[in-house]
Enzyme design. Structure first.
Site, short mmCIF file in Angstrom:
data_model
loop_
_atom_site.label_atom_id
_atom_site.label_comp_id
_atom_site.label_asym_id
_atom_site.label_seq_id
_atom_site.Cartn_x
_atom_site.Cartn_y
_atom_site.Cartn_z
CD GLU A 187 37.23 18.16 106.17
OE1 GLU A 187 36.37 18.97 105.77
OE2 GLU A 187 37.97 18.39 107.13
CD GLU A 398 41.84 19.58 107.12
OE1 GLU A 398 40.89 20.23 107.60
OE2 GLU A 398 41.99 19.39 105.90
#
Ligand SMILES: *[C@@H]1O[C@H](CO)[C@@H](O)[C@H](O)[C@H]1NC(C)=O
Ligand SMILES: *[C@@H]1O[C@H](CO)[C@@H](O)[C@H](O)[C@H]1NC(C)=O
Ligand SMILES: *[C@@H]1O[C@H](CO)[C@@H](O)[C@H](O)[C@H]1NC(C)=O
Ligand SMILES: *[C@@H]1O[C@H](CO)[C@@H](O)[C@H](O)[C@H]1NC(C)=O
Ligand SMILES: *[C@@H]1O[C@H](CO)[C@@H](O)[C@H](O)[C@H]1NC(C)=O
Ligand SMILES: *[C@@H]1O[C@H](CO)[C@@H](O)[C@H](O)[C@H]1NC(C)=O
Length: 504
Positions: A187, A398
């Site tokens: 991320e 995720e």
């Protein structure tokens, strides 16, 4: 007549029962995992020759963490990794996604000195996983930069791409004989936007409107450099795969007015497109929506150049296509509408994007203010990726839900049941999704939220020096999903006829 009616009623009821009890199968060879990150679980912050990283620095030297806690001990996985592997086998997962602490492996940040104890720690985890028949998936960088490199500017320093390649070279050499799936970055949007552009993550520099774009620019080049390094020097012998895992949330237009559709398109490009477009699109480079908006605002604000750095044609080609699959971290959805305002005096990411982003009061909440339960947004996000990036293989790395740490975590079970169904809706529509990962294996140090927002399948008693782990109800639920390779069918309240092409 009556008996015939009764007959049909019975048929109807049994049919409803069948549909209700219907379990949806996952595709062949679909794999399931659980994820963690080094700073959030390891502890051992000063063990052996490990040096300080930016999260050690932030937690020790600022008041930014809400409960004034830190990751000095966290889940103590530095000592308890064998129990972690045991938990993974209890769950029956196919893989474990974890990350490497850079300053544990390279105490100076540079590769001239490699820590024997650092390598020993990760070798032990990898060997224990393989022995337990759990595939290791390694994130090279999950936000814990050595402080020594932050002192040199961190990711705003273009030379960081070289230092990151040096670090990657060390870990490919050390672990690549056994690790076959690599993620360069976790991320990047989050640590660039919040860590450099704001104060929501380390290094909390608040370089609003400039720092986020500078750091992201280096990260994209660093990713490409490491992809090529692996591709050329390691893949022939090690035969693994490598990519990045990007965050991508869904942006739903508030109305179907052209202005709101445009606003949603812009919001999506400022989110998944920021890192997605340069790597996964056919054209490469930053999305036009970002280039145009940031250029326009920069000009209005009197800058001589866009605050968004430019890639050369050569760099665009070098970065484009540097993936073997697309890693996606998805949690939630936002509503978007056009912003009538035009007077964006302060340079900032928010002003550059220039749209109104909010969440509906009716969406069920979690312990995290930003995390609302909106499963149909996941389906749309996956369809958007399919349409925009030519249906890449997607590995969901995720997806998860936060609460207060209760062990009978029915809300978490509900979240995963809904989101797994939403993912299967995308599979049914032709998305090529091959993996799903729960964030997180266990409760852990949730960055600036400390231990107040917990995502674990296992509860960790942080008041117990033994850091005792206990499976929550969701651990048993996930174990059964994996064992059955199926999830009970739930119809998501999706507008099925949503035309994804409106947002292309
Ligand atoms: C599943 O994996 C096996 C072994 O890797 C392979 O032979 C098979 O073709 C795969 N099936 C599908 C449907 O991809
Ligand atoms: C490591 O940090 C702990 C505090 O978390 C401290 O008590 C201990 O003395 C430190 N150890 C060394 C070797 O500095
Ligand atoms: C962060 O930067 C913004 C915009 O430049 C400013 O308004 C704000 O006060 C800064 N915050 C802190 C804590 O310095
Ligand atoms: C999905 O991705 C896998 C791995 O790249 C590939 O082997 C497979 O052919 C793809 N399936 C479809 C339907 O595109
Ligand atoms: C935690 O959440 C559960 C479920 O929502 C609730 O029953 C419980 O009272 C909460 N516990 C605390 C300490 O807030
Ligand atoms: C630890 O115990 C204290 C007091 O007994 C309590 O207030 C706190 O919530 C507990 N912390 C955790 C993480 O369980």
């Amino acid at each position: 007549m009556v008996s015939r009616t009764v007959f049909f009623v019975i048929i109807l009821i049994s049919e409803c029962g069948r549909i209700f009890a219907y379990k949806r199968k996952f595709p062949n060879n679909f794999s399931f995992g659980a994820a963690t990150a080094s700073y959030q679980i390891e502890g051992g912050w000063n063990a052996s020759d490990k040096s300080e990283n930016i999260w050690d620095d932030l937690t020790h030297n600022t008041n930014l963490v809400v409960d004034k806690t830190n990751g000095d001990v966290a889940c103590n996985s530095y000592n308890l990794y064998k129990r972690d592997v045991e938990m993974l086998t209890e769950l029956g997962v196919d893989f474990y996604r974890f990350s490497l602490s850079w300053s544990r492996i390279l105490p100076t940040g540079f590769s001239e000195k490699i820590s024997d104890d650092g390598l020993k720690y990760y070798n032990a985890i990898i060997d224990n996983l393989l022995e337990a028949n759990v595939t290791p998936i390694v994130t090279i960088y999950h936000w814990d930069l050595p402080k020594s490199l932050q002192d040199l500017g961190g990711w705003t320093n273009p030379l960081m791409a070289d230092y990151f390649a040096d670090f990657s070279n060390v870990v490919f050499e050390a672990f690549g004989d056994r690790v076959k799936t690599w993620l360069t970055f976790n991320e990047p949007l989050v640590f660039c936007q919040q860590g450099y552009g704001g104060m929501g993550k380390a290094p909390a520099l608040n370089l609003t409107g400039v720092g986020e774009y500078l750091s992201a620019h280096t990260v994209l080049k660093a990713h490409a450099k490491v992809y090529h390094l692996y591709d050329e020097n390691f893949r022939p012998a090690q035969k693994g795969r490598i990519s990045m895992t990007i965050s991508g949330q869904w942006y739903e237009p508030d109305t179907d007015s052209p202005e709101d559709l445009e606003a949603a398109l812009v919001a999506e490009q400022f989110d998944v497109g920021w890192f997605g477009h340069p790597i996964f699109s056919k054209e490469g480079d930053y999305p036009n929506a970002m280039k145009e908006r940031i250029m326009k605002r920069s000009e209005e604000q009197g800058y001589t150049k866009s605050r968004l750095p430019e890639f050369t044609a050569e760099e665009i080609e070098y970065i484009k296509g540097t993936y073997d699959f697309l890693g996606l971290n998805h949690y939630t959805t936002y509503s978007v509408k056009a912003n009538g305002e035009t007077n964006f005096v302060e340079p900032s990411f928010e002003h550059d994007r220039g749209v109104k982003v909010f969440q509906e009061a009716t969406w069920p909440s979690s312990a995290s203010s930003w995390l609302k339960v909106v499963p149909w947004g996941f389906t749309k996000m996956l369809k958007w990726i399919r349409s925009n990036y030519a249906n890449p293989e997607v590995m969901v790395f995720e997806n998860g839900f936060s609460d207060n740490g209760t062990t009978d975590d029915q809300d978490r079970i509900n979240y995963h049941r809904l989101y797994l169904n939403a993912m299967l809706d995308a599979v049914d529509s032709g998305c090529n999704i091959t993996a799903y990962t729960v964030w997180s294996l266990m409760d852990n140090m949730e960055w600036l939220r400390g231990y107040t927002e917990l995502f674990g399948l296992y509860r960790v008693d942080f008041n117990d020096t033994e850091r005792k782990r206990t499976p929550k109800s969701s651990a048993f639920y996930y174990r059964d999903v994996i064992k059955d390779r199926a999830v009970e069918h739930v119809k998501n309240k999706d507008d099925d006829d949503f035309d994804i092409s409106l947002l292309l």
